[in-house]
Design a protein around this motif. Structure first.
Motif, PDB file in Angstrom:
ATOM      1  N   LEU A 250       0.866  -1.384   0.016  1.00 30.06           N
ATOM      2  CA  LEU A 250       0.058   0.078  -0.081  1.00 30.06           C
ATOM      3  C   LEU A 250       0.917   1.266   0.170  1.00 30.06           C
ATOM      4  O   LEU A 250       0.419   2.417  -0.098  1.00 30.06           O
ATOM      5  N   GLY A 251       2.323   1.081   0.036  1.00 25.05           N
ATOM      6  CA  GLY A 251       3.126   2.290   0.366  1.00 25.05           C
ATOM      7  C   GLY A 251       3.599   2.689   1.295  1.00 25.05           C
ATOM      8  O   GLY A 251       3.957   4.086   1.620  1.00 25.05           O
ATOM      9  N   TYR A 252       3.344   1.825   2.601  1.00 26.64           N
ATOM     10  CA  TYR A 252       3.536   2.128   3.938  1.00 26.64           C
ATOM     11  C   TYR A 252       4.756   1.308   4.420  1.00 26.64           C
ATOM     12  O   TYR A 252       4.728   0.214   4.097  1.00 26.64           O
ATOM     13  N   ARG A 253       5.276   1.866   5.558  1.00 21.30           N
ATOM     14  CA  ARG A 253       6.056   0.956   6.540  1.00 21.30           C
ATOM     15  C   ARG A 253       5.576   0.910   7.780  1.00 21.30           C
ATOM     16  O   ARG A 253       4.718   1.988   8.376  1.00 21.30           O
ATOM     17  N   VAL A 254       5.378  -0.325   8.547  1.00 21.15           N
ATOM     18  CA  VAL A 254       4.901  -0.324   9.969  1.00 21.15           C
ATOM     19  C   VAL A 254       5.895   0.049  10.859  1.00 21.15           C
ATOM     20  O   VAL A 254       7.209  -0.560  10.630  1.00 21.15           O
ATOM     21  N   LYS A 255       5.857   1.042  11.791  1.00 26.10           N
ATOM     22  CA  LYS A 255       6.943   1.520  12.519  1.00 26.10           C
ATOM     23  C   LYS A 255       6.094   1.477  13.997  1.00 26.10           C
ATOM     24  O   LYS A 255       4.900   1.876  14.210  1.00 26.10           O
ATOM     25  N   LEU A 256       6.931   1.091  15.106  1.00 26.77           N
ATOM     26  CA  LEU A 256       6.535   1.386  16.542  1.00 26.77           C
ATOM     27  C   LEU A 256       6.466   2.862  16.687  1.00 26.77           C
ATOM     28  O   LEU A 256       7.734   3.467  17.200  1.00 26.77           O
ATOM     29  N   LEU A 257       5.356   3.756  16.516  1.00 26.19           N
ATOM     30  CA  LEU A 257       5.673   5.131  16.400  1.00 26.19           C
ATOM     31  C   LEU A 257       5.054   5.588  17.660  1.00 26.19           C
ATOM     32  O   LEU A 257       3.813   5.269  18.357  1.00 26.19           O
ATOM     33  N   GLY A 258       5.829   6.482  18.586  1.00 28.14           N
ATOM     34  CA  GLY A 258       5.329   7.106  19.543  1.00 28.14           C
ATOM     35  C   GLY A 258       5.111   8.206  19.163  1.00 28.14           C
ATOM     36  O   GLY A 258       5.694   9.183  18.598  1.00 28.14           O
ATOM     37  N   VAL A 259       3.554   9.055  19.840  1.00 30.18           N
ATOM     38  CA  VAL A 259       3.084  10.374  19.085  1.00 30.18           C
ATOM     39  C   VAL A 259       2.658  11.078  20.228  1.00 30.18           C
ATOM     40  O   VAL A 259       1.857  10.430  21.199  1.00 30.18           O
ATOM     41  N   ALA A 260       2.962  12.315  20.122  1.00 30.23           N
ATOM     42  CA  ALA A 260       2.212  13.217  21.133  1.00 30.23           C
ATOM     43  C   ALA A 260       2.074  14.510  20.521  1.00 30.23           C
ATOM     44  O   ALA A 260       3.157  15.244  19.969  1.00 30.23           O
ATOM     45  N   LYS A 261       0.779  14.917  20.219  1.00 33.46           N
ATOM     46  CA  LYS A 261       0.687  16.282  19.410  1.00 33.46           C
ATOM     47  C   LYS A 261      -0.405  16.977  20.021  1.00 33.46           C
ATOM     48  O   LYS A 261      -1.635  16.594  20.478  1.00 33.46           O
ATOM     49  N   ARG A 262      -0.512  18.237  19.742  1.00 34.11           N
ATOM     50  CA  ARG A 262      -1.542  19.185  20.001  1.00 34.11           C
ATOM     51  C   ARG A 262      -2.712  19.081  19.135  1.00 34.11           C
ATOM     52  O   ARG A 262      -2.416  18.947  17.888  1.00 34.11           O
ATOM     53  N   VAL A 263      -3.871  18.820  19.480  1.00 30.37           N
ATOM     54  CA  VAL A 263      -5.139  18.809  18.573  1.00 30.37           C
ATOM     55  C   VAL A 263      -6.086  19.621  19.350  1.00 30.37           C
ATOM     56  O   VAL A 263      -6.679  19.194  20.135  1.00 30.37           O
ATOM     57  N   GLY A 264      -6.147  20.806  18.721  1.00 28.13           N
ATOM     58  CA  GLY A 264      -7.009  21.989  19.313  1.00 28.13           C
ATOM     59  C   GLY A 264      -6.358  21.983  20.474  1.00 28.13           C
ATOM     60  O   GLY A 264      -5.395  22.397  20.909  1.00 28.13           O
TER      61      GLY A 264
END
Lengths: 439, 439
Positions: free
Chosen positions: B242-256
């Motif tokens: 599908l054009g992606y790689r699977v990564k163990l991703l940590g995310v922290a972001k402002r949403v509103g």
């Protein structure tokens, strides 16, 4: 705590960004600096000119001396660029005992010795994070983050304009001149792009990083420097076919007891992080003896990214960190500096493109010259030319066809003497292209 | 200037690296710190055990209290790990007025409040660059390099073991368990790899970065956390298609006005820098309101890279920079913290894999459930099954075939209620996989 009072000398793109942060984000900055950072004065050539950022009444003037001499001012931010007026601003500010923040790589390359020496004498500091790679904290990373390391190598994309042009040329299969025109229209390239595209800007930046990382002062004249302004699209496409991308790569690395340096369009294997940097971004790869490889990437220019670095420096000045960092920087060659590798001794692999006559024995002649100079070949590309193109150029001339060779490692000196002989071969026409290949 | 005297508590892999730098590179470190940094004491459980790094006579002991109480010692480096003995070492050292350097993320996640508060009361500092992302100067970059910015997002690969396993699974087309065994043999995974592969390690690191960048303390229980230990090779391969790689991703972001956080195997578009990080490396992408995007990448673990960060902290303590940085860190929530987005409100795209019966109307049933929960589809993969496989599983059973769907954005809550219904569909067999897709 008492505020840090700042005078901003120069109010262009970056100056506007710095003023916006200082005026609009004052609470955030005060929290991180432990004291307010207050923009007191902005000096420009023509205060009556309309500006994108509006300043409080009475803040703007055209009198540099008055701003620098103002006893209220603690720190002078030099953002006028160039090496003449900027030099006076910085030297005068230091003479007055003011700390200086500057984004001016050309100034530090040209007058760094005098400036750093005066700062040391005056017990002031000069902070210059914004002078290399815009918003990327590369000066702090070399001098603080990796302070436990001996840096063994720096490899970097330091000119966003060039990287943007190279990316677009390949993606859209368009010639250099056409992309440059587009880049100028979009604001990615200046009206006079010379210093960006001829490698000067990247060379100034790599010499600054070299000074910090290796303690060696290197004049621009001491190492090979070539820009992207003579690159042809064909070479970007051949490189792609071979599994490489062409990048304007600045390199400074220890090789034995010497320092190898160059700024050149260079073939980088497509899988490497540096090859994958597209558009106007910068990337620096550092290699330290403890940390191994470290990559930093981000916006290398632009008003707000550069302002981010300038204001980080102001926060460092305000907290007192800068006063502790500056005297420890490797700017005074307290130990014997690494000598520069003479250009002819630099040993690398090369990409060669020839325009050769389409007749027997041509490869033998070229390979004979290379072989006699100790240069051996790793791979060859020569595509079959479609029949109907065969004699297109003129009916009586022997047609020319491109041949691309990748060599094994050899010294620049070997290539230079081989070049003289290749030049004389009747079967070799112009253009003849030679580009280094990164390790 | 007087030397900075150091006691090293714990002498494993990283401790050995720190000792090597302090003993073998003392001249280099003294130059960069402006004063000698002297290793005075090393405390271990069993001083008689042979060690890879040889220490001067009389330096090693098993008495922690004696080392901490020694009035000669200025700074205590805690490298024993865990949250019990390490807690006592750090709290006692601070009570004695000693600065502390630690690489212990688990400790700071569990006891950070008490430790930071005691340090503030004692007017000491705690430096912890090595606790997140090994040799990458990410703590300094957030708190100093980007100090002018409001950080809007952190996206990171913070567990090298997991990234190594994911890279190998895809490259060699091997199942999780087999790669894990190989990684253990090579020393990339510990004998008990649970905390690495179940996402706990990455989650602890992202909470530390979140505290620094957003001023918000987040317990591990407050956000979705999933490791790579349940991943199947098939999903890595479909993602690639599908054009992606699977990564163990940590995310922290402002949403509103909220903070969105999660640590999960996540599909990342293959062209993105984070998707291209292979092997045991870490990468952190920061987004600041002034600097834009900034990427840092390097070794996230290992003796010397981690020692590089520990010794950088010691140099910061020695110069006095750490004492100026620590009180300004966003560790005390002086302003109202960003509230955490409830997990069910997190809105993302998802990758779904179903094992479905190979009979008419199956897609209609699945799409009906998704559609009724407001989840719309972006793409579908279903490969034709070779004829001879058709009834392989058993002659009377309807065979199962895989179907992969990519959805448009929807809230986690929508998926959870849809999941309950999908679970009940007769046509859907196990395994059923749902992985988020990065923006």
């Amino acid at each position: 705590m008492s505020p840090l009072n700042v005078a901003l000398i120069g109010f262009g793109n970056v100056g506007g960004g710095v003023a916006r942060l200082l005026l609009e984000k004052s609470e955030r900055l005060a929290q991180r600096a432990g004291r307010p950072i207050v923009l007191k004065r902005v000096v420009v050539r023509d205060p009556s000119r309309p500006r994108a950022v509006s300043l409080p009444d009475g803040m703007i003037s055209s009198d540099v001396r008055e701003a620098i001499l103002d006893p209220q001012i603690d720190t002078v931010v030099e953002l006028i660029g160039g090496t003449t007026a900027a030099h006076d601003v910085v030297m005068d500010a230091l003479a007055e005992g003011k700390d200086v923040v500057t984004a001016n790589k050309a100034l530090l390359c040209t007058h760094g010795d005098a400036i750093f020496e005066r700062a040391r004498t005056a017990k002031c500091c000069v902070a210059f994070e914004a002078s290399v790679a815009g918003g990327i904290p590369i000066v702090a990373t070399i001098s603080q983050g990796l302070a436990a390391n001996q840096i063994n190598s720096i490899e970097a994309i330091l000119n966003g304009t060039s990287n943007f042009i190279l990316t677009e040329m390949l993606a859209k299969r368009v010639a250099y001149q056409d992309v440059l025109a587009e880049a100028q229209r979009l604001g990615y390239a200046e009206a006079d792009p010379t210093l960006d595209v001829d490698g000067t800007d990247a060379a100034q930046k790599i010499t600054l990083l070299t000074r910090l990382a290796f303690g060696t002062k290197v004049p621009l004249s001491a190492f090979p420097r070539q820009g992207i302004d003579t690159l042809e699209l064909a070479d970007l496409i051949y490189a792609e076919e071979l599994g490489y991308r062409v990048k304007l790569l600045g390199v400074a690395k220890r090789v034995g007891s010497k320092l190898e340096m160059h700024v050149q369009p260079t073939l980088v294997r497509r899988e490497k992080p540096i090859a994958q940097v597209s558009g106007a971004y910068n990337m620096v790869r550092l290699e330290g003896d403890a940390v191994g490889s470290l990559w930093l990437s981000g916006a290398g220019a632009g008003a707000m990214p550069t302002a981010s670095a300038v204001v980080a420096d102001l926060i460092d000045v305000a907290t007192g960190r800068a006063a502790r960092t500056f005297p420890q920087l490797d700017l005074w060659q307290s130990h014997p500096p690494l000598p520069i590798q003479p250009p002819e001794d630099i040993e690398r692999r090369y990409y060669l493109r020839f325009n050769v006559e389409d007749r027997p024995h041509v490869f033998a002649e070229i390979c004979d010259v290379l072989g006699r100079h100790g240069i051996s070949l790793a791979s060859i590309i020569q595509h079959e030319v479609p029949e109907h193109d065969d004699r297109a150029a003129g009916s009586d001339a022997v047609p020319a066809i491109p041949a691309v060779l990748m060599t094994h490692r050899a010294r620049e000196g070997q290539f230079r003497t081989a070049d003289v002989e290749l030049e004389k071969l009747a079967c070799v026409r112009t253009p003849r292209v030679r580009l280094p290949v990164a390790d």
